[in-house]
Design an enzyme around this catalytic site. Structure first.
Site, PDB file in Angstrom:
ATOM      1  N   THR A  38       0.837  -1.191   0.000  1.00 13.15           N
ATOM      2  CA  THR A  38       0.000   0.000   0.000  1.00 13.15           C
ATOM      3  C   THR A  38       0.875   1.246   0.000  1.00 13.15           C
ATOM      4  O   THR A  38       1.774   1.380   0.838  1.00 13.15           O
ATOM      5  CB  THR A  38      -0.920   0.020   1.239  1.00 13.15           C
ATOM      6  N   TRP A  87       9.771  -8.566  -4.656  1.00 12.69           N
ATOM      7  CA  TRP A  87      10.635  -7.600  -3.969  1.00 12.69           C
ATOM      8  C   TRP A  87      12.023  -8.186  -3.752  1.00 12.69           C
ATOM      9  O   TRP A  87      13.033  -7.514  -3.949  1.00 12.69           O
ATOM     10  CB  TRP A  87      10.020  -7.188  -2.633  1.00 12.69           C
ATOM     11  N   LYS A 180      11.725 -18.359  21.602  1.00 14.19           N
ATOM     12  CA  LYS A 180      10.738 -17.394  21.112  1.00 14.19           C
ATOM     13  C   LYS A 180       9.548 -18.115  20.512  1.00 14.19           C
ATOM     14  O   LYS A 180       8.405 -17.676  20.652  1.00 14.19           O
ATOM     15  CB  LYS A 180      11.382 -16.465  20.079  1.00 14.19           C
ATOM     16  N   ASN A 184       5.557 -17.621  21.174  1.00 13.74           N
ATOM     17  CA  ASN A 184       4.583 -17.392  20.112  1.00 13.74           C
ATOM     18  C   ASN A 184       3.507 -18.473  20.076  1.00 13.74           C
ATOM     19  O   ASN A 184       2.352 -18.207  19.760  1.00 13.74           O
ATOM     20  CB  ASN A 184       5.292 -17.336  18.755  1.00 13.74           C
ATOM     21  N   ARG A 258      -7.885 -11.860   9.366  1.00 15.23           N
ATOM     22  CA  ARG A 258      -6.815 -12.102   8.397  1.00 15.23           C
ATOM     23  C   ARG A 258      -6.243 -13.501   8.596  1.00 15.23           C
ATOM     24  O   ARG A 258      -6.404 -14.096   9.665  1.00 15.23           O
ATOM     25  CB  ARG A 258      -5.703 -11.060   8.566  1.00 15.23           C
ATOM     26  N   LEU A 260      -3.914 -16.449   9.663  1.00 18.50           N
ATOM     27  CA  LEU A 260      -3.079 -16.546  10.851  1.00 18.50           C
ATOM     28  C   LEU A 260      -1.794 -17.328  10.537  1.00 18.50           C
ATOM     29  O   LEU A 260      -1.792 -18.226   9.701  1.00 18.50           O
ATOM     30  CB  LEU A 260      -3.835 -17.263  11.975  1.00 18.50           C
ATOM     31  N   GLU A 261      -0.732 -17.008  11.268  1.00 16.41           N
ATOM     32  CA  GLU A 261       0.524 -17.737  11.124  1.00 16.41           C
ATOM     33  C   GLU A 261       0.512 -19.017  11.976  1.00 16.41           C
ATOM     34  O   GLU A 261       1.485 -19.348  12.638  1.00 16.41           O
ATOM     35  CB  GLU A 261       1.689 -16.843  11.543  1.00 16.41           C
TER      36      GLU A 261
END
Length: 298
Positions: A38, A87, A180, A184, A258, A260-261
């Site tokens: 965006t 990208w 980590k 999570n 949205r 989800l991971e």
């Protein structure tokens, strides 16, 4: 006296993590190239009592990139990696380091296919940054990254040297990454309940969280992570000590409907558990529920 040349930097994914890193660079006069889906004229970070503005624009067309950079900070979610491949192709050359600022322990397997020269470095992001309703980002703690102690990682440390985001070159990166991941994974409970950190004050949720983290710990150790017995309690303590209204990225995504991971944060526990013959009964319940909450149908 020779002046040290700092790496040129692009941030792909100017969300909560990307905005924080971009603000850290801008704060010391190093404005990175901003790349995303965006177009925006600038980004805004609220850090305590101060507000930092990162001038844009946010570039939206990889085909218009005119030069490659020394360092790409890939800050898109794991669910958006494939969408960011153009990208990576436009920005990364044979000497470019790509630092993957994503959740999970499988960043290399996921991203390296888009960076065939192989200079890909995983990172652990330790700071809480939350997107706000107006598009700005609020940083609610000290900014810190951990990366493996390799020569390519020194490019990341050099780029962020002197900024408010510290970089740790970790000798045992595997253990940090799995620690980590445990944090999570537990946050997946927040996505299912759609509740913030205050929910961990409940004794039943605290017990479930500890049992789940013990399950995750067994898998992490089988994967070679050196984590002590007290890690599950320490992670629960951190959730309980956080402000009751503290959220997490997977909760934000759940509330916004949205994707989800869930696969990289929770699914990995049951997948790797099966490889090692470790029972994961709590994961076997949580993962289908998170998958359904993310992907439907219904």
């Amino acid at each position: 006296m020779k002046t040290e040349t700092l790496p040129t930097v692009a941030v792909v994914g100017p969300g909560a993590i990307g905005t924080t890193i971009a603000a850290a660079l801008r704060d010391v006069g190093r404005t990175p190239m901003l790349c995303g889906r965006t177009s925006r004229e600038h980004l805004t970070l609220h850090d305590g009592e101060r507000t930092l503005t990162i001038p844009g624009p946010v570039h939206t067309h990889p085909a218009k990139v005119e030069h490659r950079v020394d360092l790409v900070l890939l800050a898109v979610k794991a669910t958006q990696t494939h969408a960011a491949k153009d990208w990576l192709a436009a920005l990364a050359g044979p000497h470019t380091v790509v630092c993957v600022l994503q959740n999970g322990v499988e960043q290399l397997e996921t991203v390296t296919q888009y960076v065939p020269d192989g200079r890909t470095i995983p990172a652990v992001v330790w700071f809480p940054a939350q997107a706000q309703a107006d598009g700005s980002v609020r940083l609610r703690g000290d900014a810190r990254l951990s990366v493996p102690d390799t020569p390519d990682s020194c490019v990341i440390a050099q780029a962020l040297q002197g900024t408010f985001c510290s970089v740790e070159l970790a000798a045992d990166f595997r253990s940090l990454a799995w620690r980590k991941l445990l944090q999570n994974a537990a946050a997946g409970l927040m996505a299912l309940t759609q509740r913030r950190s205050g929910m961990f004050a409940r004794s039943d949720i605290a017990r479930l969280t500890l049992d789940y983290l013990q399950e995750c710990l067994a898998v992490a150790r089988a994967e070679g992570a050196e984590l002590r017995d007290e890690v599950p309690q320490a992670i629960l303590d951190k959730f309980q000590a956080a402000p009751a209204d503290m959220g997490t990225s997977i909760l934000t995504d759940r509330m916004a409907d949205r994707p989800l991971e869930w696969e990289v944060r929770n699914g990995v526990i049951s997948r790797r558990g099966r490889i090692h013959g470790i029972a994961t009964p709590i994961s076997d319940v949580l993962v289908p529920l998170l998958a359904a909450a993310s992907d439907g149908p219904g």
